[in-house]
Design an enzyme around this catalytic site. Structure first.
Site: not given
Ligand code: ADP
Length: 319
Positions: A11, A21, A25, A72, A103, A105, A126-128, A130, A172, A187, A213
């Protein structure tokens, strides 16, 4: 170490450009050549690489999205995909990699290091918010400010009509965005994935506020009752109350990064390059209590980062 690469993956998050950047740099100042991998792990497997320099990374610090694009890439989850990627990295003489993402990635980065010994340092993009091992992730501050601005606007119309609104924000698995904007926007109820949402209790809050209300309920998308739509349906079924729903969606991912995100992204970009130069790998660099931290990639997903209870208590205290 002579040549390093940087990529953004999963994401997208505002601040990724400021991060790219900073890696470029810092790399240049440390005498390294910096390569940008285009399109996350897909680009890594296909050898879509470009040399980054000051000019390429000029005028991007304030831009949302990522100039290196993201993707992805299910193929990278397979051993064969990672063999291809490692071959491309070796062919291009890349000695170390900075991986900015979430996570998913980091899972990929971890396997790339374990299976192929390619030094890799993760940065939380990531914006989450988490990821364990950092107080904040790159993009989170911008996302909550974008969400808060949108909620304030919805609140105006909810107030004028005396309506009940369910506003769904991203997250999520984590309720950080929901809880922070819930407090920031006053809220009446905040539903997050971490805790079970009690429809009866929510109904009591709505009654206390007054059925005629304005009532704003913030819902994290991963809430177990099915997000804003699921909760509003259940409330209608059980108590016959109708409501309006607004799903903020991808608006939360875009826009110019806030100053906080730009500074965090810049600091972690510099720290990631220095971590590679110090011989570290398979770690994420983050920031906790103002200090740069470095935690094993595995820890970022094994140790679940939860919304701190004091925030939940505050949200309920101030209703
Ligand atoms: P984020 O990094 O934001 O959590 P994703 O969960 O979509 O986003 O993961 C990004 C990419 O990382 C996936 O499209 C895939 O290429 C790789 N990836 C995710 N899970 C695994 C995994 N268990 N093993 C190897 N590569 C992974």
């Amino acid at each position: 170490m002579k040549r390093i690469a940087v990529f953004t993956s999963g994401g997208d998050a505002p601040g990724m450009n400021a991060h790219i950047r900073a890696v470029e740099r810092t790399g240049e100042k440390r005498g390294l050549e910096v390569i940008g991998i285009i399109g996350g792990y897909s680009g890594m497997m296909l050898g879509h690489f470009e040399v980054l320099d000051r000019i390429r990374t000029a005028n991007i610090i304030d831009r949302g999205g990522t100039i290196l694009k993201t993707s992805r890439c299910p193929e990278f989850e397979e051993v064969e995909g990672r063999i291809k990627a490692a071959e491309e990295l070796r062919k291009h003489g890349i000695d170390g990699v900075v991986a900015c993402g979430g996570d998913g990635t980091f899972h990929g980065a971890h396997y790339l290091w374990q299976e192929h010994g390619i030094p890799i340092v993760g940065t939380p993009g990531t914006i989450d918010n988490d990821l364990s091992g950092t107080d904040y992730t790159i993009g989170y501050d911008t996302a909550i400010n974008t969400a808060a601005q949108a909620i304030d606007k919805i609140r105006d119309t909810a107030d004028s009509h005396g309506r009940l609104f369910f506003i769904e924000v991203m997250g999520r698995h984590a309720g950080f965005i929901a809880m922070d904007v819930g407090i920031a926007c006053g809220a009446e109820y905040v539903a997050v994935p971490e805790t079970l949402t009690d429809i009866d209790e929510m109904y009591q809050r709505i009654l206390a506020q007054g059925l005629d209300k304005r009532t704003v309920v913030i819902v994290g998308e991963g809430d177990e009752l099915g997000g804003a739509l699921g909760i509003s349906k259940k409330l209608e079924e059980r108590y016959g109350i109708s409501s309006k729903i607004s799903i903020l969606g991808h608006i939360q991912r875009g826009g110019s990064p806030t100053v906080r995100d730009r500074v965090l992204a810049s600091r972690l970009g510099a720290a990631a390059v220095d971590a590679l130069l110090e011989g570290r790998s398979d770690v994420m660099v983050g920031e906790m209590s103002g200090q740069i931290t470095s935690v094993p990639l595995e820890q970022t997903w094994e140790e679940r980062k939860l919304v701190p209870p004091y925030l939940t208590e505050l949200a309920y205290l101030l209703v």
